[in-house]
Design a protein around this motif. Structure first.
Motif, PDB file in Angstrom:
ATOM      1  N   ALA A   1      41.484  26.839  39.633  1.00 35.38           N
ATOM      2  CA  ALA A   1      42.612  27.250  40.473  1.00 35.38           C
ATOM      3  C   ALA A   1      42.756  28.765  40.489  1.00 35.38           C
ATOM      4  N   ILE A   2      42.616  29.397  39.339  1.00 31.94           N
ATOM      5  CA  ILE A   2      42.697  30.860  39.272  1.00 31.94           C
ATOM      6  C   ILE A   2      41.617  31.481  40.146  1.00 31.94           C
ATOM      7  N   ALA A   3      40.410  30.946  40.061  1.00 27.69           N
ATOM      8  CA  ALA A   3      39.303  31.478  40.865  1.00 27.69           C
ATOM      9  C   ALA A   3      39.583  31.318  42.354  1.00 27.69           C
ATOM     10  N   ARG A   4      40.080  30.154  42.745  1.00 23.55           N
ATOM     11  CA  ARG A   4      40.327  29.917  44.171  1.00 23.55           C
ATOM     12  C   ARG A   4      41.444  30.808  44.704  1.00 23.55           C
ATOM     13  N   ILE A   5      42.468  31.039  43.906  1.00 22.08           N
ATOM     14  CA  ILE A   5      43.543  31.943  44.327  1.00 22.08           C
ATOM     15  C   ILE A   5      42.979  33.340  44.567  1.00 22.08           C
ATOM     16  N   HIS A   6      42.134  33.806  43.671  1.00 24.64           N
ATOM     17  CA  HIS A   6      41.518  35.120  43.844  1.00 24.64           C
ATOM     18  C   HIS A   6      40.649  35.163  45.095  1.00 24.64           C
ATOM     19  N   LEU A   7      39.903  34.098  45.348  1.00 23.73           N
ATOM     20  CA  LEU A   7      39.027  34.062  46.516  1.00 23.73           C
ATOM     21  C   LEU A   7      39.834  34.090  47.810  1.00 23.73           C
ATOM     22  N   VAL A   8      40.863  33.269  47.888  1.00 24.21           N
ATOM     23  CA  VAL A   8      41.665  33.193  49.112  1.00 24.21           C
ATOM     24  C   VAL A   8      42.401  34.503  49.373  1.00 24.21           C
ATOM     25  N   LEU A   9      43.037  35.042  48.344  1.00 24.02           N
ATOM     26  CA  LEU A   9      43.835  36.249  48.561  1.00 24.02           C
ATOM     27  C   LEU A   9      42.959  37.479  48.784  1.00 24.02           C
ATOM     28  N   SER A  10      41.761  37.501  48.221  1.00 23.47           N
ATOM     29  CA  SER A  10      40.875  38.642  48.481  1.00 23.47           C
ATOM     30  C   SER A  10      40.420  38.663  49.936  1.00 23.47           C
TER      31      SER A  10
ATOM     32  N   PRO B   1      46.347  25.816  29.236  1.00 23.40           N
ATOM     33  CA  PRO B   1      46.422  27.074  28.488  1.00 23.40           C
ATOM     34  C   PRO B   1      45.954  28.254  29.334  1.00 23.40           C
ATOM     35  N   ASN B   2      46.555  29.401  29.086  1.00 19.75           N
ATOM     36  CA  ASN B   2      46.109  30.631  29.726  1.00 19.75           C
ATOM     37  C   ASN B   2      44.971  31.231  28.907  1.00 19.75           C
ATOM     38  N   ARG B   3      43.811  31.392  29.547  1.00 21.81           N
ATOM     39  CA  ARG B   3      42.652  31.965  28.866  1.00 21.81           C
ATOM     40  C   ARG B   3      42.259  33.250  29.580  1.00 21.81           C
ATOM     41  N   ILE B   4      42.246  34.336  28.843  1.00 19.27           N
ATOM     42  CA  ILE B   4      41.984  35.638  29.445  1.00 19.27           C
ATOM     43  C   ILE B   4      40.626  35.672  30.138  1.00 19.27           C
ATOM     44  N   GLY B   5      39.656  34.940  29.608  1.00 15.30           N
ATOM     45  CA  GLY B   5      38.329  34.922  30.219  1.00 15.30           C
ATOM     46  C   GLY B   5      38.334  34.378  31.633  1.00 15.30           C
TER      47      GLY B   5
ATOM     48  N   ALA C   1      37.530  35.607  37.359  1.00 17.07           N
ATOM     49  CA  ALA C   1      38.016  35.537  38.737  1.00 17.07           C
ATOM     50  C   ALA C   1      38.168  36.922  39.352  1.00 17.07           C
ATOM     51  N   TYR C   2      38.642  37.870  38.562  1.00 22.23           N
ATOM     52  CA  TYR C   2      38.882  39.208  39.104  1.00 22.23           C
ATOM     53  C   TYR C   2      37.578  39.984  39.284  1.00 22.23           C
ATOM     54  N   PHE C   3      36.762  40.031  38.237  1.00 19.28           N
ATOM     55  CA  PHE C   3      35.583  40.897  38.271  1.00 19.28           C
ATOM     56  C   PHE C   3      34.377  40.252  38.962  1.00 19.28           C
ATOM     57  N   ALA C   4      34.217  38.945  38.861  1.00 21.96           N
ATOM     58  CA  ALA C   4      33.057  38.299  39.482  1.00 21.96           C
ATOM     59  C   ALA C   4      33.314  37.880  40.922  1.00 21.96           C
TER      60      ALA C   4
ATOM     61  N   ARG D   1      36.663  24.526  32.810  1.00 26.47           N
ATOM     62  CA  ARG D   1      35.450  25.331  32.879  1.00 26.47           C
ATOM     63  C   ARG D   1      35.338  26.053  34.207  1.00 26.47           C
ATOM     64  N   LEU D   2      34.428  27.001  34.223  1.00 31.67           N
ATOM     65  CA  LEU D   2      34.081  27.748  35.418  1.00 31.67           C
ATOM     66  C   LEU D   2      32.578  27.618  35.655  1.00 31.67           C
ATOM     67  N   PRO D   3      32.143  27.719  36.902  1.00 30.51           N
ATOM     68  CA  PRO D   3      30.696  27.642  37.133  1.00 30.51           C
ATOM     69  C   PRO D   3      29.983  28.829  36.506  1.00 30.51           C
ATOM     70  N   GLU D   4      28.783  28.599  36.065  1.00 29.09           N
ATOM     71  CA  GLU D   4      27.993  29.678  35.491  1.00 29.09           C
ATOM     72  C   GLU D   4      27.744  30.744  36.553  1.00 29.09           C
ATOM     73  N   PHE D   5      27.859  31.990  36.135  1.00 33.30           N
ATOM     74  CA  PHE D   5      27.634  33.092  37.075  1.00 33.30           C
ATOM     75  C   PHE D   5      26.133  33.329  37.202  1.00 33.30           C
ATOM     76  N   ALA D   6      25.515  32.446  37.961  1.00 36.11           N
ATOM     77  CA  ALA D   6      24.063  32.462  38.118  1.00 36.11           C
ATOM     78  C   ALA D   6      23.723  31.750  39.419  1.00 36.11           C
ATOM     79  N   GLY D   7      22.436  31.640  39.719  1.00 36.51           N
ATOM     80  CA  GLY D   7      21.984  30.898  40.887  1.00 36.51           C
ATOM     81  C   GLY D   7      22.523  31.458  42.180  1.00 36.51           C
ATOM     82  N   ALA D   8      23.000  30.560  43.058  1.00 35.43           N
ATOM     83  CA  ALA D   8      23.455  30.963  44.390  1.00 35.43           C
ATOM     84  C   ALA D   8      24.670  31.881  44.317  1.00 35.43           C
ATOM     85  N   LEU D   9      25.545  31.652  43.340  1.00 39.20           N
ATOM     86  CA  LEU D   9      26.741  32.491  43.223  1.00 39.20           C
ATOM     87  C   LEU D   9      26.352  33.926  42.870  1.00 39.20           C
ATOM     88  N   LEU D  10      25.458  34.081  41.922  1.00 39.71           N
ATOM     89  CA  LEU D  10      25.000  35.421  41.550  1.00 39.71           C
ATOM     90  C   LEU D  10      24.249  36.072  42.711  1.00 39.71           C
ATOM     91  N   ALA D  11      23.409  35.289  43.383  1.00 36.94           N
ATOM     92  CA  ALA D  11      22.659  35.823  44.525  1.00 36.94           C
ATOM     93  C   ALA D  11      23.602  36.265  45.637  1.00 36.94           C
TER      94      ALA D  11
END
Length: 270
Positions: A54-63, A139-143, A148-151, A231-241
């Motif tokens: 959810a955190i990732a999707r919020i960042h994606l939509v608002l960006s 739980p809130n996890r800083i990671g 979401a912000y940097f990747a 969990r979050l998807p690994e920052f690799a493969g198509a996402l990294l590309a």
């Protein structure tokens, strides 16, 4: 001269009322999405409102919508100086084109990046509100916020800032810059619609969709609620590309802006 110019531009942007209006607006929008059940951006169903997905999707939509803001910051750099006459004064000094153009861009982009920090802050604060059903939160996890912000969000901000900085540099017009934003947004919606209706294009979409949402969606498409909550998807493969491809596009746009900008057109040799 590069060193002093970028902080100067950043300080100017931080004093600009637009910076504070935008920061407050996006904070309230994100805070509302976290605390008002009728507003859904990233969560919903059995997925926690502050889950990694959810955190990732919020960042994606608002960006995506934040590109109007990045354009206001970076396009203003060139147009403001031309309108005020300050640009002509600077060009009579020993400041190089590189220092003048790219340092100003960096300062304006830094202001946009700082303004967008209200999004993760609003998610965190919103998740702490006492009236929210604790069953809808995890739980809130800083990671999760860092990912979401940097990747996801920060590359999107850079991509749109670079593209519309190039448009503003070439056209010297805020109007044309915003026309470019609208055209870009319409083209994006069309592409996303086509990709959504043609499953066979999903893999291609992960690479050509500029904001990374298609790549992220492909990686999490078949996740259970438990997986989305933990969990979050690994920052690799198509996402990294995807991130690499579109950051390269952003750098190319900056290169185009640099190539097309000339002190000589204002009567001063570069």
């Amino acid at each position: 001269m590069f060193g002093p110019i970028a902080p100067f531009e950043l300080r100017y942007q931080l004093r600009n009322p637009v910076f504070w209006v935008v920061s407050i607006l996006f904070f309230l929008l994100t805070f509302g999405a976290m605390t008002i059940p009728q507003i859904q951006i990233g969560g919903g169903g059995n997925v926690h409102g502050n889950s990694p997905a959810a955190i990732a999707r919020i960042h994606l939509v608002l960006s995506l919508f934040f590109m109007f803001v990045t354009t206001a910051f970076v396009a203003n750099v060139i147009v403001r100086d031309d309108d005020s006459g300050f640009g002509q004064m600077v060009r009579t000094t020993r400041v190089s084109k590189f220092d003048y153009l790219l340092a100003r861009f960096l300062g304006a982009f830094a202001a946009a990046a700082i303004a967008f920090l209200v999004v993760p802050v609003a998610i965190w604060i919103g998740s702490l509100m006492p009236w929210i059903d604790p069953e809808t939160l995890g739980p809130n996890r800083i990671g999760d916020y860092v990912y979401a912000y940097f990747a996801l969000a920060l590359p999107n901000l850079f991509i749109t800032a670079a593209i519309f900085f190039a448009v503003a540099t070439i056209t010297r017009s805020m109007v044309y810059s915003y026309v470019g934003v609208v055209v870009f947004l319409v083209a994006y919606v069309v592409v996303r619609t086509v990709l959504a209706t043609k499953p066979e294009l999903r893999e291609l979409g992960a690479f050509v969709e500029p904001f990374g949402s298609a790549a992220f969606g492909n990686a999490t498409r078949y996740w259970t609620a438990t997986e989305s909550n933990n969990r979050l998807p690994e920052f690799a493969g198509a996402l990294l590309a995807n991130r690499g491809i579109w950051l390269t596009v952003g750098l190319a746009a900056l290169g185009l802006a640099y190539a097309r900008f000339s002190f000589a057109e204002r009567g001063v040799s570069p």
